[in-house]
Scaffold this motif. Sequence first.
Motif, PDB file in Angstrom:
ATOM      1  N   MET A 199      25.713 101.405  53.915  1.00 34.33           N
ATOM      2  CA  MET A 199      24.592 100.589  54.358  1.00 34.33           C
ATOM      3  C   MET A 199      23.628 100.373  53.200  1.00 34.33           C
ATOM      4  N   THR A 200      23.203  99.154  52.949  1.00 34.40           N
ATOM      5  CA  THR A 200      22.331  98.856  51.830  1.00 34.40           C
ATOM      6  C   THR A 200      20.880  99.120  52.185  1.00 34.40           C
ATOM      7  N   ASN A 201      20.080  99.482  51.146  1.00 33.75           N
ATOM      8  CA  ASN A 201      18.661  99.646  51.389  1.00 33.75           C
ATOM      9  C   ASN A 201      17.974  98.283  51.354  1.00 33.75           C
ATOM     10  N   ASP A 202      16.681  98.254  51.692  1.00 37.77           N
ATOM     11  CA  ASP A 202      15.960  96.985  51.781  1.00 37.77           C
ATOM     12  C   ASP A 202      15.927  96.265  50.445  1.00 37.77           C
ATOM     13  N   SER A 203      15.704  97.011  49.356  1.00 32.03           N
ATOM     14  CA  SER A 203      15.622  96.394  48.043  1.00 32.03           C
ATOM     15  C   SER A 203      16.937  95.720  47.668  1.00 32.03           C
ATOM     16  N   THR A 204      18.040  96.415  47.905  1.00 30.58           N
ATOM     17  CA  THR A 204      19.345  95.850  47.582  1.00 30.58           C
ATOM     18  C   THR A 204      19.613  94.588  48.405  1.00 30.58           C
ATOM     19  N   ALA A 205      19.346  94.629  49.693  1.00 33.15           N
ATOM     20  CA  ALA A 205      19.571  93.464  50.546  1.00 33.15           C
ATOM     21  C   ALA A 205      18.693  92.293  50.118  1.00 33.15           C
ATOM     22  N   GLN A 206      17.425  92.557  49.805  1.00 35.95           N
ATOM     23  CA  GLN A 206      16.514  91.495  49.385  1.00 35.95           C
ATOM     24  C   GLN A 206      16.942  90.884  48.057  1.00 35.95           C
ATOM     25  N   ASP A 207      17.356  91.738  47.124  1.00 37.19           N
ATOM     26  CA  ASP A 207      17.741  91.228  45.809  1.00 37.19           C
ATOM     27  C   ASP A 207      19.031  90.418  45.884  1.00 37.19           C
ATOM     28  N   ARG A 208      19.967  90.879  46.662  1.00 39.75           N
ATOM     29  CA  ARG A 208      21.195  90.098  46.832  1.00 39.75           C
ATOM     30  C   ARG A 208      20.880  88.737  47.456  1.00 39.75           C
ATOM     31  N   GLN A 209      19.989  88.714  48.435  1.00 38.12           N
ATOM     32  CA  GLN A 209      19.626  87.448  49.074  1.00 38.12           C
ATOM     33  C   GLN A 209      18.925  86.527  48.093  1.00 38.12           C
ATOM     34  N   LEU A 210      18.062  87.075  47.254  1.00 37.86           N
ATOM     35  CA  LEU A 210      17.362  86.266  46.263  1.00 37.86           C
ATOM     36  C   LEU A 210      18.349  85.591  45.315  1.00 37.86           C
ATOM     37  N   LEU A 211      19.370  86.318  44.910  1.00 41.89           N
ATOM     38  CA  LEU A 211      20.386  85.746  44.020  1.00 41.89           C
ATOM     39  C   LEU A 211      21.191  84.657  44.726  1.00 41.89           C
ATOM     40  N   HIS A 212      21.553  84.886  45.973  1.00 45.68           N
ATOM     41  CA  HIS A 212      22.284  83.867  46.727  1.00 45.68           C
ATOM     42  C   HIS A 212      21.424  82.616  46.916  1.00 45.68           C
ATOM     43  N   ASP A 213      20.141  82.792  47.207  1.00 43.30           N
ATOM     44  CA  ASP A 213      19.244  81.640  47.380  1.00 43.30           C
ATOM     45  C   ASP A 213      19.154  80.831  46.085  1.00 43.30           C
ATOM     46  N   TYR A 214      19.016  81.528  44.983  1.00 47.48           N
ATOM     47  CA  TYR A 214      18.916  80.832  43.689  1.00 47.48           C
ATOM     48  C   TYR A 214      20.203  80.076  43.376  1.00 47.48           C
ATOM     49  N   SER A 215      21.336  80.658  43.705  1.00 47.88           N
ATOM     50  CA  SER A 215      22.610  79.991  43.423  1.00 47.88           C
ATOM     51  C   SER A 215      22.732  78.674  44.177  1.00 47.88           C
ATOM     52  N   ARG A 216      22.078  78.578  45.337  1.00 46.32           N
ATOM     53  CA  ARG A 216      22.102  77.325  46.100  1.00 46.32           C
ATOM     54  C   ARG A 216      21.057  76.322  45.599  1.00 46.32           C
ATOM     55  N   GLU A 217      20.011  76.826  44.952  1.00 43.86           N
ATOM     56  CA  GLU A 217      18.930  75.951  44.500  1.00 43.86           C
ATOM     57  C   GLU A 217      19.180  75.318  43.139  1.00 43.86           C
ATOM     58  N   THR A 218      19.731  76.096  42.213  1.00 46.34           N
ATOM     59  CA  THR A 218      19.821  75.612  40.844  1.00 46.34           C
ATOM     60  C   THR A 218      20.760  74.425  40.727  1.00 46.34           C
ATOM     61  N   ARG A 219      20.415  73.527  39.832  1.00 48.94           N
ATOM     62  CA  ARG A 219      21.266  72.369  39.568  1.00 48.94           C
ATOM     63  C   ARG A 219      21.895  72.443  38.182  1.00 48.94           C
ATOM     64  N   ASP A 220      21.596  73.504  37.456  1.00 45.31           N
ATOM     65  CA  ASP A 220      22.156  73.654  36.117  1.00 45.31           C
ATOM     66  C   ASP A 220      23.606  74.118  36.222  1.00 45.31           C
ATOM     67  N   PRO A 221      24.560  73.381  35.668  1.00 45.63           N
ATOM     68  CA  PRO A 221      25.972  73.749  35.846  1.00 45.63           C
ATOM     69  C   PRO A 221      26.330  75.074  35.181  1.00 45.63           C
ATOM     70  N   TYR A 222      25.654  75.419  34.099  1.00 42.55           N
ATOM     71  CA  TYR A 222      25.948  76.684  33.426  1.00 42.55           C
ATOM     72  C   TYR A 222      25.437  77.860  34.244  1.00 42.55           C
ATOM     73  N   VAL A 223      24.267  77.702  34.846  1.00 40.61           N
ATOM     74  CA  VAL A 223      23.746  78.737  35.735  1.00 40.61           C
ATOM     75  C   VAL A 223      24.628  78.841  36.968  1.00 40.61           C
ATOM     76  N   GLN A 224      25.058  77.719  37.513  1.00 43.56           N
ATOM     77  CA  GLN A 224      25.926  77.749  38.688  1.00 43.56           C
ATOM     78  C   GLN A 224      27.208  78.511  38.402  1.00 43.56           C
ATOM     79  N   ARG A 225      27.808  78.255  37.240  1.00 41.72           N
ATOM     80  CA  ARG A 225      29.050  78.959  36.896  1.00 41.72           C
ATOM     81  C   ARG A 225      28.787  80.449  36.721  1.00 41.72           C
ATOM     82  N   LEU A 226      27.695  80.793  36.039  1.00 42.24           N
ATOM     83  CA  LEU A 226      27.386  82.191  35.817  1.00 42.24           C
ATOM     84  C   LEU A 226      27.152  82.916  37.138  1.00 42.24           C
ATOM     85  N   LEU A 227      26.372  82.312  38.021  1.00 39.52           N
ATOM     86  CA  LEU A 227      26.080  82.961  39.296  1.00 39.52           C
ATOM     87  C   LEU A 227      27.327  83.081  40.168  1.00 39.52           C
TER      88      LEU A 227
END
Length: 252
Positions: A1-29
């Motif tokens: 079971m993940t702690n709150d920090s881990t769950a929040q940070d994973r969600q932040l990364l997933h949100d950013y991956s959907r927002e960014t339009r930079d193809p290099y960032v998209q590939r990296l994420l």
Amino acid sequence: MTNDSTAQDRQLLHDYSRETRDPYVQRLLAELLGHVNRAGFERTAGAGGGNTRDLGQGRYAISYAHTPDMTRTDHLAVMVHELTHVAVGQAYDSRMLNFPVPALSAAEEARVRNETPGREEDFQNAGLRRADARRRDAFVDLVVGNVQRLLDELRGSGLPAGRQRAVRSKLTDHMRARPYHEYDGVLSHVLIWADLDGVDRSSAFYRSLTAMVAQAADWRAAGDITLPRRRRGLFRRMGRALARAMGMSRRR
């Protein structure tokens, strides 16, 4: 079971991956999110950057300094930096060194563990001592040249002055201290800053940075790196002089 920090940070990364339009960032994420469940995230008090520990069996612990005034940009950049270490560790099975190195014997593992318990860097240095010296030196030659190119082109990047200072520090202080360990992570870190702080995508800096990011990603995908031949004569001496000036050591 993940702690709150881990769950929040994973969600932040997933949100950013959907927002960014930079193809290099998209590939990296896309690459890094494939490893995100391998890591737990811990936010610590105080100043400083992040740290990733290899727990073995494909598991990692990421900790990083987090303050109430930390910007979303810096938060994402630190997490992406540390997850890049995870991707490197998985790609090369090298204790997060940026290229494959011969595995330590059971006796060597035990010796390092008994001498300095809990110091990941000592396992890395032991592995580096087993790696081919010419390969190590060629890698540092590449890092020195790439750092200098980015520093030369940074002024025309379109990034704010404060961010340019941060990029300069990240390129010199981190890569200077541990080029074998920090190269891929710093490239990822600077790419996130560039994306979120409005880099000029027509600039030489952005073109060079993204070419380096893509090359490092290609190497991780292949599980090995392809280095150019080492410089000779004048260019080799110039590389050595620059390495000395930046404090970048070939053997640690």
